[in-house]
Each structure stands twice: as structure tokens, then as C-alpha cells.
Design a protein around this motif. Structure first.
Motif, PDB file in Angstrom:
ATOM      1  N   MET A   1      -0.274 -35.790   2.470  1.00 53.24           N
ATOM      2  CA  MET A   1       0.450 -36.585   3.452  1.00 53.24           C
ATOM      3  C   MET A   1       0.833 -37.948   2.903  1.00 53.24           C
ATOM      4  SD  MET A   1      -1.621 -35.659   6.949  1.00 53.24           S
ATOM      5  CE  MET A   1      -0.592 -36.666   8.001  1.00 53.24           C
ATOM      6  N   GLY A   2       0.051 -38.440   1.966  1.00 53.65           N
ATOM      7  CA  GLY A   2       0.335 -39.743   1.369  1.00 53.65           C
ATOM      8  C   GLY A   2       1.140 -39.671   0.101  1.00 53.65           C
ATOM      9  N   ASP A   3       1.588 -38.468  -0.268  1.00 52.01           N
ATOM     10  CA  ASP A   3       2.343 -38.281  -1.506  1.00 52.01           C
ATOM     11  C   ASP A   3       3.795 -37.938  -1.178  1.00 52.01           C
ATOM     12  OD1 ASP A   3       3.407 -37.654  -3.952  1.00 52.01           O
ATOM     13  OD2 ASP A   3       2.160 -35.898  -4.306  1.00 52.01           O
ATOM     14  N   PRO A   4       4.713 -38.907  -1.268  1.00 52.49           N
ATOM     15  CA  PRO A   4       6.117 -38.642  -0.946  1.00 52.49           C
ATOM     16  C   PRO A   4       6.893 -38.009  -2.100  1.00 52.49           C
ATOM     17  CG  PRO A   4       5.864 -40.928  -1.531  1.00 52.49           C
ATOM     18  CD  PRO A   4       4.471 -40.314  -1.604  1.00 52.49           C
ATOM     19  N   GLY A   5       6.212 -37.745  -3.194  1.00 53.15           N
ATOM     20  CA  GLY A   5       6.882 -37.225  -4.379  1.00 53.15           C
ATOM     21  C   GLY A   5       7.046 -35.720  -4.367  1.00 53.15           C
ATOM     22  N   ARG A   6       7.337 -35.185  -5.546  1.00 52.68           N
ATOM     23  CA  ARG A   6       7.655 -33.763  -5.682  1.00 52.68           C
ATOM     24  C   ARG A   6       6.486 -32.869  -5.279  1.00 52.68           C
ATOM     25  NH1 ARG A   6      10.157 -31.020 -11.175  1.00 52.68           N
ATOM     26  NH2 ARG A   6      10.425 -28.897 -10.326  1.00 52.68           N
ATOM     27  N   THR A   7       5.263 -33.242  -5.691  1.00 53.65           N
ATOM     28  CA  THR A   7       4.101 -32.412  -5.372  1.00 53.65           C
ATOM     29  C   THR A   7       3.866 -32.358  -3.868  1.00 53.65           C
ATOM     30  OG1 THR A   7       3.052 -32.915  -7.487  1.00 53.65           O
ATOM     31  CG2 THR A   7       1.629 -32.092  -5.732  1.00 53.65           C
ATOM     32  N   GLY A   8       3.919 -33.517  -3.238  1.00 55.34           N
ATOM     33  CA  GLY A   8       3.731 -33.540  -1.792  1.00 55.34           C
ATOM     34  C   GLY A   8       4.778 -32.714  -1.077  1.00 55.34           C
ATOM     35  N   SER A   9       6.020 -32.790  -1.535  1.00 51.82           N
ATOM     36  CA  SER A   9       7.100 -32.016  -0.917  1.00 51.82           C
ATOM     37  C   SER A   9       6.871 -30.526  -1.068  1.00 51.82           C
ATOM     38  CB  SER A   9       8.446 -32.390  -1.548  1.00 51.82           C
ATOM     39  OG  SER A   9       8.788 -33.719  -1.279  1.00 51.82           O
ATOM     40  N   ALA A  10       6.488 -30.116  -2.281  1.00 51.18           N
ATOM     41  CA  ALA A  10       6.306 -28.692  -2.556  1.00 51.18           C
ATOM     42  C   ALA A  10       5.213 -28.087  -1.689  1.00 51.18           C
ATOM     43  CB  ALA A  10       5.991 -28.489  -4.032  1.00 51.18           C
ATOM     44  N   TYR A  11       4.124 -28.823  -1.491  1.00 53.73           N
ATOM     45  CA  TYR A  11       2.978 -28.251  -0.795  1.00 53.73           C
ATOM     46  C   TYR A  11       2.998 -28.492   0.708  1.00 53.73           C
ATOM     47  CZ  TYR A  11       1.036 -27.413  -5.416  1.00 53.73           C
ATOM     48  OH  TYR A  11       0.839 -26.966  -6.703  1.00 53.73           O
ATOM     49  N   THR A  12       3.735 -29.505   1.163  1.00 55.81           N
ATOM     50  CA  THR A  12       3.802 -29.753   2.602  1.00 55.81           C
ATOM     51  C   THR A  12       4.406 -28.563   3.327  1.00 55.81           C
ATOM     52  OG1 THR A  12       3.922 -32.149   2.374  1.00 55.81           O
ATOM     53  CG2 THR A  12       4.812 -31.205   4.392  1.00 55.81           C
ATOM     54  N   GLY A  13       5.464 -27.973   2.740  1.00 59.83           N
ATOM     55  CA  GLY A  13       6.126 -26.844   3.372  1.00 59.83           C
ATOM     56  C   GLY A  13       5.337 -25.561   3.333  1.00 59.83           C
ATOM     57  N   ILE A  14       4.277 -25.526   2.530  1.00 55.83           N
ATOM     58  CA  ILE A  14       3.438 -24.335   2.431  1.00 55.83           C
ATOM     59  C   ILE A  14       2.115 -24.542   3.150  1.00 55.83           C
ATOM     60  CG2 ILE A  14       2.228 -22.784   0.846  1.00 55.83           C
ATOM     61  CD1 ILE A  14       4.357 -23.390  -1.232  1.00 55.83           C
ATOM     62  N   ALA A  15       1.380 -25.588   2.733  1.00 55.57           N
ATOM     63  CA  ALA A  15       0.017 -25.767   3.230  1.00 55.57           C
ATOM     64  C   ALA A  15      -0.042 -26.159   4.698  1.00 55.57           C
ATOM     65  CB  ALA A  15      -0.711 -26.805   2.380  1.00 55.57           C
ATOM     66  N   PHE A  16       0.985 -26.859   5.207  1.00 54.11           N
ATOM     67  CA  PHE A  16       0.919 -27.290   6.595  1.00 54.11           C
ATOM     68  C   PHE A  16       1.321 -26.185   7.563  1.00 54.11           C
ATOM     69  CE2 PHE A  16       0.207 -31.209   4.560  1.00 54.11           C
ATOM     70  CZ  PHE A  16      -0.386 -32.055   5.483  1.00 54.11           C
ATOM     71  N   ASP A  17       1.674 -25.037   7.021  1.00 52.22           N
ATOM     72  CA  ASP A  17       1.810 -23.821   7.820  1.00 52.22           C
ATOM     73  C   ASP A  17       0.657 -22.919   7.405  1.00 52.22           C
ATOM     74  OD1 ASP A  17       4.113 -25.010   8.655  1.00 52.22           O
ATOM     75  OD2 ASP A  17       5.475 -23.599   7.684  1.00 52.22           O
ATOM     76  N   PHE A  18      -0.405 -22.906   8.179  1.00 56.00           N
ATOM     77  CA  PHE A  18      -1.604 -22.150   7.801  1.00 56.00           C
ATOM     78  C   PHE A  18      -2.153 -21.402   9.015  1.00 56.00           C
ATOM     79  CE2 PHE A  18      -2.935 -26.411   9.027  1.00 56.00           C
ATOM     80  CZ  PHE A  18      -3.959 -26.169   9.918  1.00 56.00           C
ATOM     81  N   ARG A  19      -2.913 -20.349   8.704  1.00 49.65           N
ATOM     82  CA  ARG A  19      -3.499 -19.528   9.771  1.00 49.65           C
ATOM     83  C   ARG A  19      -4.674 -18.763   9.195  1.00 49.65           C
ATOM     84  NH1 ARG A  19      -2.389 -14.266  10.750  1.00 49.65           N
ATOM     85  NH2 ARG A  19      -0.550 -14.386   9.403  1.00 49.65           N
ATOM     86  N   ARG A  20      -5.799 -18.760   9.924  1.00 49.94           N
ATOM     87  CA  ARG A  20      -6.965 -17.998   9.453  1.00 49.94           C
ATOM     88  C   ARG A  20      -6.717 -16.508   9.673  1.00 49.94           C
ATOM     89  NH1 ARG A  20     -12.969 -18.029  12.073  1.00 49.94           N
ATOM     90  NH2 ARG A  20     -11.627 -18.088  13.902  1.00 49.94           N
ATOM     91  N   VAL A  21      -6.883 -15.735   8.614  1.00 47.52           N
ATOM     92  CA  VAL A  21      -6.700 -14.290   8.661  1.00 47.52           C
ATOM     93  C   VAL A  21      -8.032 -13.572   8.806  1.00 47.52           C
ATOM     94  CG1 VAL A  21      -5.933 -12.275   7.314  1.00 47.52           C
ATOM     95  CG2 VAL A  21      -4.561 -14.364   7.346  1.00 47.52           C
ATOM     96  N   ALA A  22      -9.059 -14.082   8.143  1.00 45.88           N
ATOM     97  CA  ALA A  22     -10.371 -13.429   8.153  1.00 45.88           C
ATOM     98  C   ALA A  22     -11.445 -14.451   7.813  1.00 45.88           C
ATOM     99  CB  ALA A  22     -10.397 -12.270   7.155  1.00 45.88           C
ATOM    100  N   GLY A  23     -12.688 -14.082   8.102  1.00 45.70           N
ATOM    101  CA  GLY A  23     -13.822 -14.921   7.750  1.00 45.70           C
ATOM    102  C   GLY A  23     -14.417 -15.631   8.949  1.00 45.70           C
ATOM    103  N   PRO A  24     -15.730 -15.925   8.899  1.00 39.36           N
ATOM    104  CA  PRO A  24     -16.421 -16.532  10.035  1.00 39.36           C
ATOM    105  C   PRO A  24     -16.256 -18.041  10.162  1.00 39.36           C
ATOM    106  CG  PRO A  24     -17.968 -16.123   8.255  1.00 39.36           C
ATOM    107  CD  PRO A  24     -16.650 -15.546   7.806  1.00 39.36           C
TER     108      PRO A  24
END
Length: 340
Positions: free
Chosen positions: A150-173
Motif C-alpha cells: 500500500m505504501g509502494d506507488p512503484g511498479r512492484t506495488g502496482s503489479a501486486y495490488t491488482g492480484i493480492a488485494f483480490d483474495f479469498r480463502r479456499v481451504a484450511g482452518p
């Protein structure tokens, strides 16, 4: 059900590899394209859970509570016949040192990743898979990592914001979602991050070249073709993410994000309805294109040939791109978005 009953990895693979034919049948039957994309995701979810169960039966009981997290399009349950693996693993080692716990989960993650690849779901080219140590860590570290992105406005932050901030638990306790959802609920107070999300939502523009009455890519390897994913579907997805997170909402499916944002007063109902209609049209074109390729024995892609579309569909695409462009312009004009 057949995947859930599969006793071995080979059996899981054999059943799950039948998915493309099933999807083609649904598309040809004119099933709602959003529902079809969810069928793909549910199939991959089920294969992941069964592989996890088989892996645990072979490796023994996990040494700590854990959660298998779907990321990106799988988390949104918006997947087509051309898709890849995007997932992560969170665990709570408690008082045990991380180095004594992680080796087990490294083996389990590799077991599942290999199994999904055998099914035909390729590994993420960017390495966003739980078998990669960067995407397998204690939940407390995931919380810190989210805040770091969230604090990284650069390329890495952009690449992962669109992936990691869409998350959902599939399995596990391990109930990891409430911890990570708290980060999203507080996101609207982070002006820099919201500007970052806005740039992701408005910088990629709809295609601007014209092929007769159809907007297409103007240059490059895809000249004369429409990349229906990156030139259309993803643009609506990015807008919906910005609207929802900007309102502190934790919903991750695109249409649900649009509806929740409208209910919260973040966007008006007319914009919501227009973007939803555009999203459905783009998905219908994408799935019909890929299903046709599968039936011909070709590898599915997202590059649609204009000549394969009828005049009404071409006109609908032009209207969809106009709707997306207007929504992007409205976001860009919001106070504070152009600031640094």
C-alpha cells in the motif's frame, strides 16, 4: 463431485482436464457468461482442495493452522479457458520458529501447484504461487506485506495490488480473511494508496484504433485485433476495485463490487448498470472466442479477430468502450487523484 471423489492425483487430473469441454457446452447453451466464469473458478477451487487433502494424507498433519488463498481472477471467481495459477498460503506458527514450520508447507504448496499444472492450469509467470517462498508466509507477515504494498506507488506495488488485494480463502482452518480485510477497511484513509488504485483504474485506456466500426489495437503484435481481456474486462475490474476499496468494502467479485459501491453511494446507479452491461458483453465475447478455439483444437487466447464478430456485437463493443472511458474520466477528475 467427480473431483471430490477422486482418490489419487492422477484421478483428479483426469477429471479436471474435462473442464474445457464442459465450459464450451455451457457457452454454446448461452448460459450467463459470469456464471460460466464462476464454473471455471469453482472447478479449480475443488481441484485445489482435493489436491490439498491428498497432499496432507501423504505428508502428514500440518504443523500449524493454515489457509490456502486464491488471488486475482480466481479469488474473484472470474476465470476463462485461458487462465493461470494465482495463489498464496498463510499459516500461524504460534510459538514455533518459522523455519521449523515452513518446510512442510513448502512441500504441500509444491504438491498442489504441480497437480494444478498437470490439470492444465499453468503456473503464474510472475511467480505468484504458494510454492514460491514470497507467497507463503505467516499471517502476521502477510499483514505487514499488504501494508508495505500500500505504501509502494512503484511498479512492484502496482503489479501486486491488482492480484493480492483480490483474495479469498479456499481451504484450511486458519481464518485469515478478517485480518486482511481490516487493511482494506482502513484503505480509504490512505490518500497515497487510493491515488495508486486510481492510476491502476484509469491509466490503461480502451483501444483507440478503428477497424471499420470496431475499436481495435492500433499497433504492435496484436494490431488489428482486440485484446478483450486487457483492453476491456480488466478495465472494468480495475474500476470496480477502486470504487469498492475506496468505500472500505471487502467484496471482491467485480459485479458485487459495483453493486456494493452503488449501494454505498460511491457511484450512481446508472454508472453501475452501464458498467455491468459492458462487463457481461466483454465476457460473452471472450468466452465465445475461446470456446470456438477449443472446439477447433487451438490454444485459447484473448485476441479477438474483428471479422469474427457480427455488426451488433461490434456496435455493442464501441458502446462498452465509451462507457468505460467515461467512468475512467470521472475517476481521474475526482479530488486528490492527480495529487502526489
Amino acid at each position: 463431485s467427480a473431483i471430490e471423489r477422486a482418490a489419487t492425483v492422477d484421478a483428479v487430473v483426469a477429471v479436471a482436464r474435462e473442464m474445457p469441454v464442459t465450459i464450451c457446452t455451457l457457452v454454446e447453451a448461452r448460459v450467463d457468461p459470469i456464471h460460466v466464469s464462476q464454473v471455471v473458478a469453482v472447478t479449480i477451487d475443488t481441484a485445489s482442495r482435493r489436491l490439498l487433502e491428498i497432499g496432507i494424507s501423504e505428508l502428514g498433519s500440518p504443523p500449524a493452522p493454515w489457509a490456502w488463498l486464491a488471488l486475482g481472477s480466481e479469488a474473484r471467481q472470474e476465470q476463462a479457458l485461458l487462465t493461470d495459477q494465482d495463489h498464496a498460503l498463510a499459516y500461524d506458527p504460534g510459538e514455533d520458529p518459522d523455519e521449523t514450520v515452513d518446510p512442510y508447507f513448502a512441500k504441500l504448496a509444491s504438491f498442489v501447484t504441480d497437480g494444478l499444472e498437470a490439470v492444465g492450469i499453468r503456473r503464474c509467470r510472475a511467480g505468484v504461487i504458494a510454492s514460491n517462498r514470497e507467497w507463503r508466509r505467516p499471517l502476521s507477515e502477510w499483514l505487514l506485506q499488504f501494508r508495505k504494498w500500500m505504501g509502494d506507488p512503484g511498479r512492484t506495488g502496482s503489479a501486486y495490488t491488482g492480484i493480492a488485494f483480490d483474495f479469498r480463502r479456499v481451504a484450511g482452518p486458519l481464518d485469515a480473511e478478517p485480518v486482511l480485510h481490516e487493511v482494506i477497511r482502513n484503505a480509504p484513509t490512505n490518500a497515497m494508496f487510493m491515488r495508486h488504485l486510481a492510476r491502476i483504474a484509469v491509466d490503461p485506456r480502451p483501444p483507440t484504433g478503428f477497424f471499420r466500426d470496431l475499436v481495435v489495437q492500433p499497433k504492435g503484435a496484436a494490431a488489428g485485433h482486440l485484446d478483450v481481456k486487457h483492453g476491456g474486462v480488466t478495465l472494468v475490474t480495475n474500476l470496480a476495485r477502486f470504487y469498492a476499496i475506496g468505500a472500505g468494502l471487502t467484496e471482491n467479485r467485480t459485479l458485487q463490487r459495483l453493486r456494493a459501491a452503488a449501494a454505498a453511494g460511491r457511484i450512481d446507479e446508472e454508472t453501475r448498470a452501464a458498467l455491468e452491461e459492458a462487463f457481461r458483453l466483454l465476457w460473452q465475447i471472450r468466452l465465445e472466442h475461446q470456446s470456438s478455439q477449443v472446439r477447433r483444437g487451438a490454444t485459447p487466447d484473448d485476441d479477438v479477430e474483428p471479422g469474427s464478430l457480427g455488426p451488433l456485437t461490434r456496435q455493442g463493443l464501441k458502446e462498452a468502450f465509451r462507457i468505460i472511458d467515461e467512468a475512467q474520466r470521472a475517476v481521474a477528475a475526482e479530488p486528490g487523484i492527480r495529487g502526489r
